[in-house]
Scaffold this motif. Structure first.
Motif, PDB file in Angstrom:
ATOM      1  N   GLN A  96      -3.774  -1.169  -1.597  1.00  0.00           N
ATOM      2  CA  GLN A  96      -4.571   0.020  -1.351  1.00  0.00           C
ATOM      3  C   GLN A  96      -3.693   1.269  -1.311  1.00  0.00           C
ATOM      4  O   GLN A  96      -2.503   1.204  -1.034  1.00  0.00           O
ATOM      5  CB  GLN A  96      -5.364  -0.110  -0.040  1.00  0.00           C
ATOM      6  CG  GLN A  96      -4.514  -0.125   1.222  1.00  0.00           C
ATOM      7  CD  GLN A  96      -4.086  -1.522   1.610  1.00  0.00           C
ATOM      8  OE1 GLN A  96      -4.054  -2.414   0.761  1.00  0.00           O
ATOM      9  NE2 GLN A  96      -3.780  -1.720   2.885  1.00  0.00           N
ATOM     10  N   GLU A 145     -13.245  -3.187   4.993  1.00  0.00           N
ATOM     11  CA  GLU A 145     -12.082  -3.910   4.493  1.00  0.00           C
ATOM     12  C   GLU A 145     -11.055  -4.177   5.571  1.00  0.00           C
ATOM     13  O   GLU A 145     -10.296  -5.132   5.502  1.00  0.00           O
ATOM     14  CB  GLU A 145     -11.433  -3.161   3.334  1.00  0.00           C
ATOM     15  CG  GLU A 145     -10.736  -1.873   3.697  1.00  0.00           C
ATOM     16  CD  GLU A 145     -11.659  -0.662   3.500  1.00  0.00           C
ATOM     17  OE1 GLU A 145     -12.880  -0.880   3.463  1.00  0.00           O
ATOM     18  OE2 GLU A 145     -11.161   0.453   3.385  1.00  0.00           O
ATOM     19  N   SER A 204       0.828  -1.202   0.000  1.00  0.00           N
ATOM     20  CA  SER A 204       0.000   0.000   0.000  1.00  0.00           C
ATOM     21  C   SER A 204       0.861   1.251   0.000  1.00  0.00           C
ATOM     22  O   SER A 204       2.009   1.243   0.451  1.00  0.00           O
ATOM     23  CB  SER A 204      -0.907   0.002   1.234  1.00  0.00           C
ATOM     24  OG  SER A 204      -0.138   0.182   2.411  1.00  0.00           O
ATOM     25  N   ASP A 247      -8.319  -1.018  -2.651  1.00  0.00           N
ATOM     26  CA  ASP A 247      -9.006   0.187  -2.207  1.00  0.00           C
ATOM     27  C   ASP A 247      -8.166   1.428  -2.498  1.00  0.00           C
ATOM     28  O   ASP A 247      -6.940   1.371  -2.594  1.00  0.00           O
ATOM     29  CB  ASP A 247      -9.276   0.118  -0.698  1.00  0.00           C
ATOM     30  CG  ASP A 247     -10.183  -1.041  -0.337  1.00  0.00           C
ATOM     31  OD1 ASP A 247     -10.915  -1.515  -1.227  1.00  0.00           O
ATOM     32  OD2 ASP A 247     -10.149  -1.483   0.836  1.00  0.00           O
ATOM     33  N   ARG A 248      -8.895   2.559  -2.621  1.00  0.00           N
ATOM     34  CA  ARG A 248      -8.282   3.874  -2.748  1.00  0.00           C
ATOM     35  C   ARG A 248      -7.262   3.920  -3.888  1.00  0.00           C
ATOM     36  O   ARG A 248      -6.114   4.257  -3.711  1.00  0.00           O
ATOM     37  CB  ARG A 248      -7.639   4.309  -1.431  1.00  0.00           C
ATOM     38  CG  ARG A 248      -8.667   4.507  -0.320  1.00  0.00           C
ATOM     39  CD  ARG A 248      -8.065   5.108   0.916  1.00  0.00           C
ATOM     40  NE  ARG A 248      -7.094   4.250   1.553  1.00  0.00           N
ATOM     41  CZ  ARG A 248      -7.411   3.193   2.305  1.00  0.00           C
ATOM     42  NH1 ARG A 248      -8.691   2.885   2.505  1.00  0.00           N
ATOM     43  NH2 ARG A 248      -6.482   2.465   2.857  1.00  0.00           N
TER      44      ARG A 248
END
Length: 1495
Positions: free
Chosen positions: A1236, A1481, A1212, A1258-1259
């Motif tokens: 993410q 999540e 991430s 995500d993101r």
């Protein structure tokens, strides 16, 4: 008579003038004169000092600007205390003998040339002799009370020791003289009370030395008590400390350079010894073979033929005292066979003699080369010391072939070399070995000033300047070798320049001039002749066919000026040539012709003129016009120059080997006999050809494989024993043999003589060709157990310190008559015994080798303080005098170097000892220093010390040197007791680790070269030594094993100024940062964890350590490592992590990962659009997608798998924009992938992840899914795509096992997109929170109805009741059913049996959840709630992200509350008056509440 009357009249006139100037009545002078104490006379006629008899009480006399030639008349003024005779015409000092009370004398501005006639003025305090013609300081020895001395503006060049007696001197002015050497200023340090010194005061011209660099620093270091220097205040402590620090740094630097030079010499010696060993291999093998055959033949001879002889390698024989009784031994050897044997023995001895000569030749060659290397090293050390003592104003630059000046010097030398001149010596060429460039600031200034003055005195025309350049030449000078002072002469020239008449009185030719030449043969002729004469008298020199092979010349820039030839036969007398600078002599015509024909002209000489074909010898009268610039070391090359391989040193001509074979094949050739491996009585009787053991007197066990000989102790009658050519390592079995007289133990593997006992009659012992190393211990055994030994041969053993072996043996075995086949002279034996007797610390040796000085002398010498004091201070006289009771307490220094002492004893009373040196002894243990608690310096080089125990109490120690010993480790418990240690030298030991050095935090210098340090981890032990500035690790295995060793060390030790004798450059520091900055290595792991048990490490966490590269090699060290957390670093790839064999979890969040492996530097250039996409992430376009067919696997599909054990990967917040570039498909065993917080716009590159169970994206910036995004993820269980830009849900059909799907915070607007999830048969949990489609929660019925297997939607459990209501709603035909996604047309909905949805705008403030949902229900009947149309309408317009989040969260929360009552699910937090659901999540990714697993 008339003349005397005139003189009397003139005298009266002078007296009248004197009286008038001082207000004394001339007529009453006899009465008033006795009361006058002071007289002055200025600028009037006073040509002679007359009339002073009238002033007997005169105390002060001042005479200024008179025409006085001599001081006279003062014998009538015994009370005179102050005398001024200034600006007169005095030519000398006289007439002061009776003025013993004089305290002040001012006689400046005169013409005085010599200081004399002051011996009786013992009360003199002030003496001004400035502005005179004085050239030498002298005649001041008796002026013990002198306080002020002014010698400014004279012609003084040297200070010397003339001021040493004037210990009370406080003020000294030497300005305006010609002092040019720092060495002269050093001598002023002997004036302890000197407070004011002037060498360049404003009223005078400065001395040349004042124009040199570091002048003030040098003066202040040597004279720390100065208050004023050249009228400047230097009394502050900061000034003194700055000077001290500067000099200390200089001394440290040059000490390092000297260490390096000595180490280089040691390397040369090792190299020469290896060459020598290689060259000796063949001769030794031949000698061994011949000796073996010889001893085998001797064994076959009867005693009568042997003549009791023991044959040596050189063919000589040593008779054994006493006869050997072999009468009882029968032999069947015929006389003819005996003759053949004896003939072969004689031939073998001749061959042995030849090979012995070869050994001598090799040894002689080694000694010559070693002496030459030693001489070069000594020159180097002297040059370095010269640089140090001159504080950098003399610099000797070593040249190399890349330097232009080096090439020019070579060309100049070759152009002035003529082979015909050396033809008689078979010399054909010349080879330059070394060139030193001389940078002497003082000499250059002197040369330039002199040349400028000389040219200025001539007519300043253009032609004269051109002529001056033509009169500059580079000429050769060869130092005088007649008085064996060649080295001293060269060093003196480099430091002080050339000298003339006074120093060159060897021959008439050189009287008053400097001999120079433009021809090498002319310059070299005196040295060659002298060396040949010496060689004819010295056999060692005669061994080399060219004894003068190595030479050196000094190349000087010379201004010869207007010169004239010197006629043949005329003496060289400068008085004959008063206006000439030089004269020259032409070489005879015969030589000149040969040279002109054969010598090429130089085309690359210096700025001087072209080399004339005419060879000349010049004699220059003015030494200031000769500037030494280069020293060239060269050697002559001969036509048949000896090379090691051609003289039998590397290989031998085949004819010698053939001759050896012919001799060995002579009759008789003895058949090989079986070798004995052990002995018993039967074998002994058989070998000795005897019937009973008691009859054996001679036993020859030559040429077997015996390693033990215990059985021989039963042979009590044995007198002659030969055990050569066996495998013995010790002689334990040879003991208690009272009749043994001869023992031959040569050619074995003896390492010690321990075990040899009670051989009272042993007279001859042969120990050649063994492995003995310790002469002292082995000699002690022989002294104790062989009291009658006469002959001993110990040659060809690897002795420690072989140069001292002979004296050690002779000093302890006093009965020896022959040692190593050489007769022992009485003088040699006596000297050895005396040396052995003095090898103890006794009262006499303490008195002779101790000093009592309280402070270290101010000196730039690199000697230890003990050595320096011993060299500067004379040995105390009267060793037999009566001693004071506490005389030992006054000793501060000991210098016991090279005294052969073995124990430190009798030192317990030296309580004030501060400096001690015990180098080059036989000390094996540091002991006896427990009382020397004030010891500051200790040197124990070249001993046999194996441990540092014994110095732990020396807390004041700041310098420790233990080079050349047997240390195997640095003992931490000892070193931590030395808090003040700043210098440590432990070179040439066997130290294998630097562990323990970290305890000495005060260390500035560490020399640990030539040890056994081999791991880079040892460098980490030095990282705590923040003061360390000089480190020497040269000669350790680490240098070869560690790649980029130097910059590796520089990186880890940023305070280091010098490494391995070479200064650390700024560029090296920058390179080190570039290469090793942020590099994770096993050493760094060990440093961070505090241990190096790498195999025990299971998890590793190194966050925020600026790591940009991983190099954990060898990877097998980390076989137990399972989890690695390197979050918040600077990694751009997995780097060395891919080699970790068993890693399962890897956290690389917050790095800059671009790929698993470093990306290739070469890549296709980007288009303008691609550049725009890469720079502007917020443009909305993202990176252009590359469409791939269904069967494509991407560019990484064919690459081999990596990290087969890796299961969990966190990447991430790495700024990743292209998943395909990551090469994730190579991680074939990966089960969880977290990406993410990146900039990913397209999901691809996952083709090889067939085992993937969980994927978090995500993101990111994902807008749509591609056909091959999840083509291989048929076992994926959990997928996180929250906070992206997804509008469509296509290509999810490969995810047949997907259980959880998180799509919150995307841009899903149509319910039909959610219906596409029907292709996920295993989907049990779905989240679409924050999407437009989830506004007002009206998507739930449709999703629940479509996805029948769904269990959790938007974090809320899907109940049976909700599913029933959804089915009922779907059963009624409505326009909405016909048009999915359209707005609901009715204002209210009645759902039988189901709870109504809570309107969006219901107020929740103050609501109690614990009471259950019954509080919201009026009864069990079906409720009808009127709602606005807007509450049930899906709005298709684009909502802001924040509104979507708020509305989605509030709707879901309230709906969940109504269905679940008071039981809030995990993951929900109460925030003020609202109940919020956290990101789901986190729950699904980590089992412990959204946190990553511990590393």
């Amino acid at each position: 008579m008339i003349q005397s009357e005139k003189q009397k009249h003139r005298g009266d006139e002078v007296v009248k003038e004197l009286c008038m100037a001082n207000g004394v009545c001339y007529e009453k002078i006899r009465q008033e004169g006795s009361n006058v104490s002071s007289l002055e006379i200025f600028f009037s006629g006073f040509p002679r000092m007359v009339g002073l008899s009238f002033f007997p009480r005169l105390c002060q006399l001042t005479i200024v600007s008179q025409d006085i030639k001599h001081i006279e008349g003062l014998e009538y003024c015994p009370l005179l205390r102050e005398l001024w005779v200034v600006q007169c015409d005095l030519t000398g000092i006289s007439g002061l003998q009776n003025c013993v009370q004089l305290k002040k004398i001012y006689i400046y501005d005169n013409h005085i040339c010599e200081i004399n006639n002051l011996e009786l003025l013992i009360n003199l305090e002030v003496l001004w002799l400035n502005h005179n013609c004085i050239t030498q300081i002298q005649g001041l020895d008796m002026l013990q009370n002198l306080i002020e001395l002014n010698l400014a503006d004279n012609d003084i060049e040297k200070i010397g020791h003339s001021l040493d007696p004037n210990v009370g001197l406080q003020n000294l002015n030497l300005s305006g003289n010609k002092i040019s050497s720092f060495k002269e200023l050093t001598l002023l340090a002997r004036l302890p009370n000197l407070r004011e010194l002037a060498l360049k005061d404003p009223t005078s011209t400065p001395n040349p030395v004042c124009l040199l660099c570091n002048y003030a620093t040098h003066v202040l270091y040597y004279m720390p008590g100065l208050q004023l220097l050249d009228t400047y205040d230097v009394s502050s402590k900061q000034v003194k400390d700055a000077a001290e620090a500067t000099v200390m740094k200089k001394m440290m630097y040059y000490n390092m350079r000297v260490h390096t030079a000595q180490r280089n010499l040691a390397e040369i010696r090792l190299s020469l010894m290896e060459r020598k060993k290689t060259m000796l291999q063949l001769p030794e093998d031949c000698i061994r073979t011949l000796n073996h055959a010889l001893k085998s033949l001797e064994r076959e001879l009867p005693a009568s033929c042997k003549k009791s002889a023991c044959t040596m390698e050189d063919g000589s024989t040593h008779l054994v005292e006493g006869s050997i009784d072999r009468s009882d031994i029968t032999t069947d050897i015929s006389p003819a066979m005996q003759h053949k044997i004896l003939s072969k023995i004689e031939a073998l001895r001749e061959r042995l003699q030849l090979w012995a000569r070869r050994l001598q030749e090799i040894e002689a060659w080694y000694e010559r080369v070693w002496m030459q290397a030693t001489s070069m090293m000594e020159y180097t050390v002297q040059f370095l010391l010269m640089e140090l003592e001159s504080v950098g104003n003399i610099r000797l630059e070593e040249g190399c072939s890349t330097d232009a000046w080096f090439t020019s010097c070579c060309d100049l030398l070759h152009s002035r070399f003529s082979p015909s001149d050396f033809k008689v010596h078979s010399i054909t060429g010349i080879k330059v070995n070394r060139i030193i460039r001389i940078h002497n600031s003082a000499l250059r200034l002197r040369f330039e000033d002199k040349l400028h003055t000389l040219l200025a005195s001539e007519e300043s025309t253009l032609s004269s300047h051109r002529n001056s350049k033509r009169r500059l030449d580079h000429l050769f000078y060869v130092a005088d070798s007649e008085n064996n002072s060649e080295k001293e002469d060269s060093l003196c020239i480099v430091e002080e320049g050339f000298r003339t008449s006074e120093q060159n009185e060897v021959s008439l030719e050189k009287d008053g001039a400097i001999p120079l030449s433009n021809s090498l043969s002319v310059a070299e002729q005196p040295r060659i002749e002298h060396t040949l004469r010496q060689a004819s008298q010295d056999s060692k020199l005669n061994a080399d066919p060219i004894p003068f092979r190595h030479g050196q010349i000094i190349v000087s820039k010379v201004f010869v000026g207007h010169s004239t030839p010197l006629r043949e036969g005329d003496p060289l007398d400068r008085s004959r040539y008063p206006r000439l600078i030089s004269v020259y002599r032409n070489v005879d015509a015969k030589h000149r012709t040969a040279v002109s024909q054969e010598r090429p002209r130089s085309t690359k000489t210096h700025t001087g003129p072209e080399c004339s074909p005419r060879r000349r010898q010049w004699f220059v009268f003015d030494h200031e016009l000769v500037l030494p610039e280069y020293i060239i070391y060269f050697e002559y090359i001969s036509a048949d120059q000896e090379q090691p391989h051609s003289t039998g040193r590397d290989e031998t001509p085949s004819n010698d080997i053939i001759l050896d074979r012919e001799v060995l094949n002579m009759e008789p050739v003895l058949p090989p006999q079986p070798k004995l491996l052990s002995l018993d009585d039967k074998i002994l009787l058989n070998v000795a050809r005897a019937n009973v053991l008691s009859q054996i007197t001679v036993l020859n066990l030559h040429g077997n494989s015996l390693s033990q000989i215990k059985e021989i102790s039963h042979l009590t009658a044995l007198r002659h024993l030969t055990i050569s050519f066996n495998e013995f390592t010790h002689l334990d079995g040879i003991s208690h043999m009272p009749h043994l007289e001869f023992l031959d133990a040569s050619y074995n593997r003896l390492v010690t003589l321990e075990g040899l006992k009670r051989l009272g009659q042993l007279k001859q012992l042969d120990l050649r060709w063994n492995k003995l190393t310790k002469a002292r211990e082995d000699t002690a055994v022989l002294r104790k157990h062989t009291p009658a030994l006469l002959r001993l041969d110990t040659r060809y053993n690897p002795w420690n310190r072989p140069e001292a072996v002979r004296m050690t043996i002779l000093g302890r075995l006093t009965t020896l008559t022959h040692l190593d086949d050489m007769m022992v002279a009485e003088e040699e034996a006596a000297c050895a015994v005396q040396t052995a007797a003095g090898a103890k610390v006794t009262q006499a040796s303490l008195l002779a080798l101790s000093r009592t000085s309280g402070d270290r002398p101010r000196s730039l010498s690199l000697l230890s303080t003990a050595q320096l004091l011993c060299s500067l201070s004379p040995a105390p006289s009267g060793l037999n005098r009566e001693l004071e009771p506490d005389w030992t307490a006054k000793i501060t220094s000991l210098n016991f170097d090279n005294q052969r002492i073995s124990k430190l004893i009798n030192l317990n009373k030296l309580v004030n000892l501060r400096w001690a040196s015990f180098n080059d002894n036989d000390i094996s243990k540091v002991e006896g220093l427990e009382s020397c608690l004030k010891l500051e310096e200790l040197s124990l080089n070249n001993n046999n010390i194996s441990t540092l125990n014994g110095i732990s109490k020396l807390h004041c120690l700041n310098k420790l040197s233990v080079d050349g010993n047997q240390l195997s480790s640095l003992e931490p418990l000892v070193l931590e007791q030395l808090p003040n240690l700043t210098f440590l030298s432990v070179e040439n030991n066997s130290i294998s680790s630097l562990h323990g050095i970290q305890r000495v935090r005060s260390l500035l210098e560490l020399y640990i070269g030539n040890n056994q340090i081999c791991t880079s981890r040892d460098i980490y032990f030095l990282k705590g030594l923040t003061n360390l500035i000089i480190l020497d690790l040269y000669g350790n295995p680490l240098l070869e094993k560690l790649e980029n060793y130097r910059i590796y060390v520089v990186f880890h030790l940023p305070s280091l100024k010098a490494l391995d004798g070479v200064a650390v450059e700024v560029t090296e520091c920058e390179s080190a940062k570039d290469m090793f900055g942020g590099r994770l290595t096993p050493d760094m792991v060990g440093e961070k964890l505090g241990h190096s048990n790498y195999t025990d490490i299971t998890y590793l966490t190194l966050q925020s350590c600026s790591i940009r590269m991983v190099d954990l090699s060898p990877a097998d060290l980390f076989c137990s490592l399972r989890s690695v957390n390197l979050d918040h670093n600077n990694l751009t790839s997995f780097s060395g992590l891919i080699y970790l064999p068993n890693i399962k979890a890897l956290c690389l969040n917050y790095n800059h990962i671009e790929s698993i492996l470093p990306r290739q530097k070469t890549q296709a250039p980007l288009t303008n659009r691609q550049i725009l996409y890469s720079k502007v992430h917020s443009s909305g376009y993202g990176q252009p997608s590359s469409s791939k067919g269904k069967g494509e696997t991407g560019h990484t599909g064919s690459l081999e798998p990596l990290m087969g054990s890796l299961e969990v990967l966190h990447l991430s917040h790495n700024g990743i924009s292209n998943m395909a570039n990551l090469q994730l498909s190579r991680l074939t065993n990966l089960k969880a992938l977290f990406l993410q917080g990146n900039d990913i716009s397209q999901v691809d590159g996952l083709e090889g992840l067939h085992q993937l169970r969980e994927l978090v994206l995500d993101r990111n910036r994902i807008k749509a899914l591609a056909e091959n995004s999840f083509i291989s993820q048929n076992v994926l269980l959990e997928l996180h795509l929250a906070e992206n830009r997804i509008r469509e849900l296509n290509y999810l059909d490969p995810l047949t096992e997907l259980r959880k799907l998180f799509l919150g915070m995307n841009k899903l607007q149509d319910i039909t997109e959610l219906e596409k999830l029907e292709v996920l048969p295993s989907l049990a949990e779905l989240s679409v929170v924050g999407n437009p489609v989830a506004k007002n929660s009206l998507h739930r019925p449709a999703i629940v109805l479509r996805l029948s297997q769904l269990q959790v939607l938007d974090g809320v459990m899907v109940t049976l009741e909700e599913k029933t209501r959804a089915e009922l709603l779907n059963a009624e035909p409505t326009p909405c059913a016909q048009y999915p996604g359209a707005s609901l047309p009715t204002n209210e909905i009645n759902l039988p049996g189901l709870l109504p949805l809570m309107p969006r705008n219901t107020t929740h403030r103050g609501m109690t959840i614990s009471g259950g949902l019954q509080n919201f229900l009026p009864g069990p009947d079906i409720l009808q709630i009127n709602m606005d149309e807007s509450q049930f309408t899906f709005k298709h317009k684009k909502n802001k992200h924040s509104n979507a989040v708020r509305s989605g969260q509030s709707d879901i929360t309230l709906r969940h509350v109504r269905r679940a009552g008071s039981n809030l699910p995990a993951g929900q937090l109460h925030d003020g008056n609202r109940v919020l659901i956290t990101n789901q999540e986190q729950d699904s990714r980590y089992p412990n509440g959204g946190k990553p697993p511990p590393m």
